[in-house]
Design an enzyme around this catalytic site. Structure first.
Site, PDB file in Angstrom:
ATOM      1  N   TYR A 167      -0.985   8.317  -2.825  1.00 39.52           N
ATOM      2  CA  TYR A 167      -1.139   7.826  -4.193  1.00 39.52           C
ATOM      3  C   TYR A 167      -2.301   8.533  -4.903  1.00 39.52           C
ATOM      4  O   TYR A 167      -2.305   8.654  -6.122  1.00 39.52           O
ATOM      5  CB  TYR A 167      -1.400   6.311  -4.180  1.00 39.52           C
ATOM      6  CG  TYR A 167      -0.150   5.455  -4.220  1.00 39.52           C
ATOM      7  CD1 TYR A 167       1.131   6.000  -4.089  1.00 39.52           C
ATOM      8  CD2 TYR A 167      -0.255   4.080  -4.409  1.00 39.52           C
ATOM      9  CE1 TYR A 167       2.253   5.209  -4.128  1.00 39.52           C
ATOM     10  CE2 TYR A 167       0.876   3.284  -4.461  1.00 39.52           C
ATOM     11  CZ  TYR A 167       2.120   3.832  -4.323  1.00 39.52           C
ATOM     12  OH  TYR A 167       3.238   3.038  -4.380  1.00 39.52           O
ATOM     13  N   GLY A 168      -3.273   8.977  -4.117  1.00 41.96           N
ATOM     14  CA  GLY A 168      -4.432   9.664  -4.691  1.00 41.96           C
ATOM     15  C   GLY A 168      -4.064  10.954  -5.418  1.00 41.96           C
ATOM     16  O   GLY A 168      -4.855  11.472  -6.201  1.00 41.96           O
TER      17      GLY A 168
ATOM     18  N   ASP B  61       0.874  -1.196   0.000  1.00 41.48           N
ATOM     19  CA  ASP B  61       0.000   0.000   0.000  1.00 41.48           C
ATOM     20  C   ASP B  61       0.903   1.235   0.000  1.00 41.48           C
ATOM     21  O   ASP B  61       2.127   1.138   0.077  1.00 41.48           O
ATOM     22  CB  ASP B  61      -0.909  -0.024   1.247  1.00 41.48           C
ATOM     23  CG  ASP B  61      -1.875   1.157   1.301  1.00 41.48           C
ATOM     24  OD1 ASP B  61      -2.309   1.629   0.241  1.00 41.48           O
ATOM     25  OD2 ASP B  61      -2.191   1.627   2.420  1.00 41.48           O
ATOM     26  N   SER B  62       0.282   2.406  -0.053  1.00 42.41           N
ATOM     27  CA  SER B  62       1.046   3.649  -0.027  1.00 42.41           C
ATOM     28  C   SER B  62       1.400   4.067   1.405  1.00 42.41           C
ATOM     29  O   SER B  62       2.178   4.987   1.611  1.00 42.41           O
ATOM     30  CB  SER B  62       0.217   4.765  -0.660  1.00 42.41           C
ATOM     31  OG  SER B  62      -1.011   4.881   0.046  1.00 42.41           O
TER      32      SER B  62
ATOM     33  N   CYS C 229     -11.261   3.315   0.395  1.00 40.43           N
ATOM     34  CA  CYS C 229      -9.848   3.591   0.633  1.00 40.43           C
ATOM     35  C   CYS C 229      -9.514   2.824   1.902  1.00 40.43           C
ATOM     36  O   CYS C 229     -10.231   2.953   2.910  1.00 40.43           O
ATOM     37  CB  CYS C 229      -9.604   5.087   0.831  1.00 40.43           C
ATOM     38  SG  CYS C 229      -7.915   5.468   1.360  1.00 40.43           S
TER      39      CYS C 229
ATOM     40  N   HIS D  61      -7.369   3.175   4.062  1.00 36.49           N
ATOM     41  CA  HIS D  61      -7.034   3.986   5.234  1.00 36.49           C
ATOM     42  C   HIS D  61      -8.259   4.249   6.120  1.00 36.49           C
ATOM     43  O   HIS D  61      -8.133   4.359   7.337  1.00 36.49           O
ATOM     44  CB  HIS D  61      -6.469   5.346   4.802  1.00 36.49           C
ATOM     45  CG  HIS D  61      -5.016   5.328   4.442  1.00 36.49           C
ATOM     46  ND1 HIS D  61      -4.526   4.718   3.308  1.00 36.49           N
ATOM     47  CD2 HIS D  61      -3.935   5.867   5.077  1.00 36.49           C
ATOM     48  CE1 HIS D  61      -3.212   4.883   3.253  1.00 36.49           C
ATOM     49  NE2 HIS D  61      -2.834   5.580   4.314  1.00 36.49           N
TER      50      HIS D  61
ATOM     51  N   CYS E 299      -4.963  -1.504  -1.557  1.00 36.06           N
ATOM     52  CA  CYS E 299      -5.008  -0.084  -1.888  1.00 36.06           C
ATOM     53  C   CYS E 299      -5.903   0.072  -3.113  1.00 36.06           C
ATOM     54  O   CYS E 299      -5.574  -0.430  -4.199  1.00 36.06           O
ATOM     55  CB  CYS E 299      -3.599   0.412  -2.204  1.00 36.06           C
ATOM     56  SG  CYS E 299      -3.568   2.121  -2.783  1.00 36.06           S
ATOM     57  N   ASN E 300      -7.041   0.742  -2.934  1.00 39.87           N
ATOM     58  CA  ASN E 300      -7.969   0.947  -4.053  1.00 39.87           C
ATOM     59  C   ASN E 300      -7.340   1.813  -5.134  1.00 39.87           C
ATOM     60  O   ASN E 300      -7.525   1.582  -6.327  1.00 39.87           O
ATOM     61  CB  ASN E 300      -9.247   1.639  -3.568  1.00 39.87           C
ATOM     62  CG  ASN E 300     -10.049   0.802  -2.606  1.00 39.87           C
ATOM     63  OD1 ASN E 300     -11.021   0.165  -2.979  1.00 39.87           O
ATOM     64  ND2 ASN E 300      -9.642   0.776  -1.341  1.00 39.87           N
ATOM     65  N   THR E 301      -6.612   2.843  -4.715  1.00 40.15           N
ATOM     66  CA  THR E 301      -6.061   3.815  -5.658  1.00 40.15           C
ATOM     67  C   THR E 301      -5.093   3.132  -6.620  1.00 40.15           C
ATOM     68  O   THR E 301      -5.092   3.416  -7.818  1.00 40.15           O
ATOM     69  CB  THR E 301      -5.369   4.957  -4.893  1.00 40.15           C
ATOM     70  OG1 THR E 301      -6.270   5.424  -3.872  1.00 40.15           O
ATOM     71  CG2 THR E 301      -5.010   6.114  -5.789  1.00 40.15           C
TER      72      THR E 301
HETATM   73  N1  DGL Z   1      -4.930   3.309   0.984  1.00 39.18           N
HETATM   74  C1  DGL Z   1      -5.162   3.840  -0.276  1.00 39.18           C
HETATM   75  C2  DGL Z   1      -6.433   3.380  -0.951  1.00 39.18           C
HETATM   76  O1  DGL Z   1      -7.006   2.375  -0.579  1.00 39.18           O
HETATM   77  C3  DGL Z   1      -4.542   5.073  -0.811  1.00 39.18           C
HETATM   78  C4  DGL Z   1      -4.439   6.355  -0.106  1.00 39.18           C
HETATM   79  C5  DGL Z   1      -3.478   7.283  -0.864  1.00 39.18           C
HETATM   80  O2  DGL Z   1      -2.274   6.972  -0.892  1.00 39.18           O
HETATM   81  O3  DGL Z   1      -3.948   8.299  -1.432  1.00 39.18           O
HETATM   82  O4  DGL Z   1      -6.889   3.987  -1.886  1.00 39.18           O
END
Ligand code: DGL
Length: 264
Positions: free
Chosen positions: A44-45, A12-13, A189, A191, A76-78
């Site tokens: 990552y967003g 993940d990020s 997300c 997070h 991580c969805n992004t």
């Molecule tokens: N945890 C991340 C997700 O599921 C990304 C958050 C990020 O780095 O912007 O999208």
């Protein structure tokens, strides 16, 4: 006879993937885990799609060489909603991604009003829009992109929580009253489940927050089949900045991997 332990790499990020690790460790305690956060690239967003794909593919090549995982989870969805096809095309290791849980959320909604709450990048992706076209099941689905919530989560875990007003400003658009009220919010997300208590407390009315982590853990266990090894495996964490949040990782039972070892 006991077989070798499986090695599972999570990527993940930042700390968000820990919500998926927590469920995986319960479902498959026998595995050895390596948790990698590319915090040098966080959030990552905010990254351009092409930059993100190139970055994740390059890093993944190094991580596969260094750790030889049996399976990789991208909690991580992004990253998943954009980089999974490239990763699967380039590497032979199986990947399990994380994408917005639109199908189960729409199936569960009673008021037929669902919000998808993720990074701005995730809600803008064609992948997410296709999930809505295919699985809305007659629900009205609202996309809510948050610019700052993932950063607030990192800050909260680092001991500098954002204010209620800051969090409310990010989540308020999830709550719609349009003949009927939103009753289901997809946490798109990884997070966000780390702030679940605050999200619940600040909600103007009660909703069902859908966290995909248990479903991802089930998917991984299905793919791996029965555990060959007995007992409990290990869990080590590596952050690309070299500044792993040791105390946070310790709360999840993960020890910090020295950068030299992480790079192979
Ligand atoms: N945890 C991340 C997700 O599921 C990304 C958050 C990020 O780095 O912007 O999208």
């Amino acid at each position: 006879m006991e077989g070798p332990r499986e090695k599972i790499l999570l990527f993940d990020s930042g700390v968000g993937g820990l919500t998926v690790y927590r469920e995986l460790a319960k479902a498959r305690p026998q595995a050895d885990y390596v948790y990698v956060a590319d915090d040098s690239g966080f959030p990552y967003g905010w990254l351009d799609e092409r930059v993100l794909v190139a970055r994740v593919v390059a890093l993944m090549g190094e991580l596969i060489d260094a750790h030889r995982p049996d399976l990789i989870v991208i909690p991580c969805n992004t990253a998943s909603t954009i980089a999974l096809p490239d990763l699967r095309g380039k590497f032979t290791v199986p990947f399990v991604g994380t994408v917005p849980a639109i199908k189960p959320a729409c199936a569960a909604s009673v008021t037929r009003r669902v919000s998808v709450f993720g990074t701005e990048a995730t809600v803008a992706r064609e992948y997410t829009r296709a999930l809505i076209r295919d699985y809305a099941q007659g629900c009205k689905v609202k996309l809510v992109g948050s610019r700052h919530l993932a950063t607030y989560v990192e800050a909260e875990l680092g001991g500098a929580p954002a204010s209620d007003a800051q969090i409310l400003a990010e989540m308020a658009p999830c709550f719609e009253e349009d003949g009927a009220r939103t009753d289901t919010v997809v946490l798109a997300c990884t997070h966000y489940p780390l702030l679940l208590d605050r999200l619940r407390r600040l909600s103007p009315w009660e909703v069902n927050f859908v966290d995909p982590a248990p479903a991802i853990a089930r998917r991984v266990v299905d793919l791996l089949g029965p555990a060959a090894a007995a007992g409990k495996g290990s869990a080590r964490g590596f952050f690309t900045s070299g500044r792993a949040p040791q105390a946070v990782l310790a709360r999840f039972g993960i020890s910090v991997l020295a950068p030299a070892t992480a790079a192979g």
